[in-house]
Scaffold this motif. Sequence first.
Motif, PDB file in Angstrom:
ATOM      1  N   ILE A   1       0.512  -1.213  -0.005  1.00 11.58           N
ATOM      2  CA  ILE A   1      -0.023  -0.037   0.356  1.00 11.58           C
ATOM      3  C   ILE A   1       0.997   1.338  -0.019  1.00 11.58           C
ATOM      4  CG2 ILE A   1      -1.630   1.514   1.284  1.00 11.58           C
ATOM      5  CD1 ILE A   1      -2.641  -1.320   2.252  1.00 11.58           C
ATOM      6  N   TRP A   2       0.518   2.299  -0.899  1.00 12.76           N
ATOM      7  CA  TRP A   2       1.333   3.567  -0.852  1.00 12.76           C
ATOM      8  C   TRP A   2       0.190   4.241   0.550  1.00 12.76           C
ATOM      9  CZ3 TRP A   2       4.312   5.885  -5.143  1.00 12.76           C
ATOM     10  CH2 TRP A   2       5.022   7.020  -4.810  1.00 12.76           C
ATOM     11  N   TRP A   3       0.843   4.232   1.562  1.00 10.60           N
ATOM     12  CA  TRP A   3       0.523   4.989   2.809  1.00 10.60           C
ATOM     13  C   TRP A   3       0.645   6.412   2.410  1.00 10.60           C
ATOM     14  CZ3 TRP A   3      -3.198   2.874   5.691  1.00 10.60           C
ATOM     15  CH2 TRP A   3      -3.125   1.550   5.868  1.00 10.60           C
ATOM     16  N   ILE A   4      -0.354   7.353   2.594  1.00  9.17           N
ATOM     17  CA  ILE A   4      -0.311   8.748   2.267  1.00  9.17           C
ATOM     18  C   ILE A   4      -0.641   9.564   3.512  1.00  9.17           C
ATOM     19  CG2 ILE A   4      -1.202  10.404   0.601  1.00  9.17           C
ATOM     20  CD1 ILE A   4      -1.726   8.815  -1.449  1.00  9.17           C
ATOM     21  N   ASP A   5      -0.163  10.626   3.682  1.00 11.98           N
ATOM     22  CA  ASP A   5      -0.462  11.563   4.982  1.00 11.98           C
ATOM     23  C   ASP A   5      -1.659  12.075   4.934  1.00 11.98           C
ATOM     24  OD1 ASP A   5      -0.408  13.830   6.902  1.00 11.98           O
ATOM     25  OD2 ASP A   5       1.445  14.388   6.516  1.00 11.98           O
ATOM     26  N   ALA A   6      -2.482  11.738   5.936  1.00 10.66           N
ATOM     27  CA  ALA A   6      -3.957  11.781   5.901  1.00 10.66           C
ATOM     28  C   ALA A   6      -4.451  13.453   5.773  1.00 10.66           C
ATOM     29  CB  ALA A   6      -4.476  11.284   7.215  1.00 10.66           C
ATOM     30  N   ARG A   7      -3.577  14.224   6.371  1.00 15.63           N
ATOM     31  CA  ARG A   7      -3.691  15.660   6.329  1.00 15.63           C
ATOM     32  C   ARG A   7      -4.077  16.302   4.717  1.00 15.63           C
ATOM     33  NH1 ARG A   7       1.360  17.590   9.689  1.00 15.63           N
ATOM     34  NH2 ARG A   7       2.269  15.904   8.067  1.00 15.63           N
ATOM     35  N   LEU A   8      -3.593  15.255   3.771  1.00 17.47           N
ATOM     36  CA  LEU A   8      -3.929  15.730   2.361  1.00 17.47           C
ATOM     37  C   LEU A   8      -5.264  15.693   1.973  1.00 17.47           C
ATOM     38  CD1 LEU A   8      -0.284  14.280   0.539  1.00 17.47           C
ATOM     39  CD2 LEU A   8      -0.914  16.695   1.400  1.00 17.47           C
ATOM     40  N   PHE A   9      -6.162  15.111   2.706  1.00 21.20           N
ATOM     41  CA  PHE A   9      -7.602  14.901   2.407  1.00 21.20           C
ATOM     42  C   PHE A   9      -8.505  15.506   3.356  1.00 21.20           C
ATOM     43  CE2 PHE A   9      -4.769  11.514   0.930  1.00 21.20           C
ATOM     44  CZ  PHE A   9      -5.194  11.435  -0.534  1.00 21.20           C
ATOM     45  N   ARG A  10      -9.628  15.689   2.650  1.00 20.83           N
ATOM     46  CA  ARG A  10     -10.806  16.241   3.677  1.00 20.83           C
ATOM     47  C   ARG A  10     -12.116  15.213   3.073  1.00 20.83           C
ATOM     48  NH1 ARG A  10      -7.555  17.661   6.101  1.00 20.83           N
ATOM     49  NH2 ARG A  10      -7.165  19.730   6.955  1.00 20.83           N
ATOM     50  N   ARG A  11     -13.099  14.763   4.061  1.00 19.69           N
ATOM     51  CA  ARG A  11     -14.139  14.349   3.571  1.00 19.69           C
ATOM     52  C   ARG A  11     -14.758  14.905   2.473  1.00 19.69           C
ATOM     53  NH1 ARG A  11     -19.624  14.066   5.221  1.00 19.69           N
ATOM     54  NH2 ARG A  11     -19.079  15.655   6.727  1.00 19.69           N
ATOM     55  N   LEU A  12     -15.325  14.490   1.191  1.00 20.26           N
ATOM     56  CA  LEU A  12     -16.014  14.992   0.226  1.00 20.26           C
ATOM     57  C   LEU A  12     -17.642  15.075   0.881  1.00 20.26           C
ATOM     58  CD1 LEU A  12     -15.883  15.788  -2.679  1.00 20.26           C
ATOM     59  CD2 LEU A  12     -16.815  13.380  -3.396  1.00 20.26           C
ATOM     60  N   LEU A  13     -18.038  16.336   0.699  1.00 20.91           N
ATOM     61  CA  LEU A  13     -19.439  16.612   1.170  1.00 20.91           C
ATOM     62  C   LEU A  13     -20.439  16.103   0.009  1.00 20.91           C
ATOM     63  CD1 LEU A  13     -18.945  20.495   2.237  1.00 20.91           C
ATOM     64  CD2 LEU A  13     -18.863  18.272   3.788  1.00 20.91           C
ATOM     65  N   THR A  14     -21.362  15.675   0.794  1.00 17.46           N
ATOM     66  CA  THR A  14     -22.923  15.528  -0.225  1.00 17.46           C
ATOM     67  C   THR A  14     -23.298  16.625  -0.750  1.00 17.46           C
ATOM     68  OG1 THR A  14     -24.560  15.369   1.730  1.00 17.46           O
ATOM     69  CG2 THR A  14     -23.291  13.437   0.934  1.00 17.46           C
ATOM     70  N   ARG A  15     -24.172  16.782  -1.767  1.00 17.43           N
ATOM     71  CA  ARG A  15     -24.560  18.049  -2.138  1.00 17.43           C
ATOM     72  C   ARG A  15     -25.666  18.846  -1.222  1.00 17.43           C
ATOM     73  NH1 ARG A  15     -23.120  20.766  -6.113  1.00 17.43           N
ATOM     74  NH2 ARG A  15     -23.114  19.069  -7.385  1.00 17.43           N
ATOM     75  N   SER A  16     -26.445  17.899  -0.408  1.00 20.52           N
ATOM     76  CA  SER A  16     -27.315  18.802   0.652  1.00 20.52           C
ATOM     77  C   SER A  16     -26.203  19.241   1.887  1.00 20.52           C
ATOM     78  CB  SER A  16     -28.163  17.557   1.289  1.00 20.52           C
ATOM     79  OG  SER A  16     -27.554  16.467   1.886  1.00 20.52           O
ATOM     80  N   GLU A  17     -25.217  18.441   2.181  1.00 21.52           N
ATOM     81  CA  GLU A  17     -24.145  19.063   2.846  1.00 21.52           C
ATOM     82  C   GLU A  17     -23.746  20.496   2.572  1.00 21.52           C
ATOM     83  OE1 GLU A  17     -22.391  15.372   5.487  1.00 21.52           O
ATOM     84  OE2 GLU A  17     -21.624  15.800   3.653  1.00 21.52           O
ATOM     85  N   GLU A  18     -23.312  20.440   1.173  1.00 19.97           N
ATOM     86  CA  GLU A  18     -22.931  21.692   0.450  1.00 19.97           C
ATOM     87  C   GLU A  18     -23.868  22.741   0.661  1.00 19.97           C
ATOM     88  OE1 GLU A  18     -21.656  21.114  -3.364  1.00 19.97           O
ATOM     89  OE2 GLU A  18     -20.133  19.820  -2.904  1.00 19.97           O
TER      90      GLU A  18
END
Length: 106
Positions: free
Chosen positions: A70-87
Amino acid sequence: MIIDYRAGDEVVCIRDHSQGIVKKGQVYTANQITRMGCGCVLLVDVGLKSDRQFTQCAACGMNDEKTDNIWWIDARLFRRLLTRSEEEDLADVLAEVFSEELITLN
């Protein structure tokens, strides 16, 4: 470090990886999350593979021997993708807050 997602969530890359393996704006699924052996950072598996024999900590530089591909990547590079209703909810809340602040300033 606090991350706003967990394993199974769709995530969006918010900053290019130093080696270009992920780029800002790309969407992935967070398959697994683990902590670097030194404890400095959380790492996320977004489905990319690596034949490297170690993972290097982005904070302290320590090399952690790998036992997988597995290519483990620093988790700080990502954010949860919001759903349309959350946006939409977030846009409504921000519009209301900004409106109240403008009224207060006048």
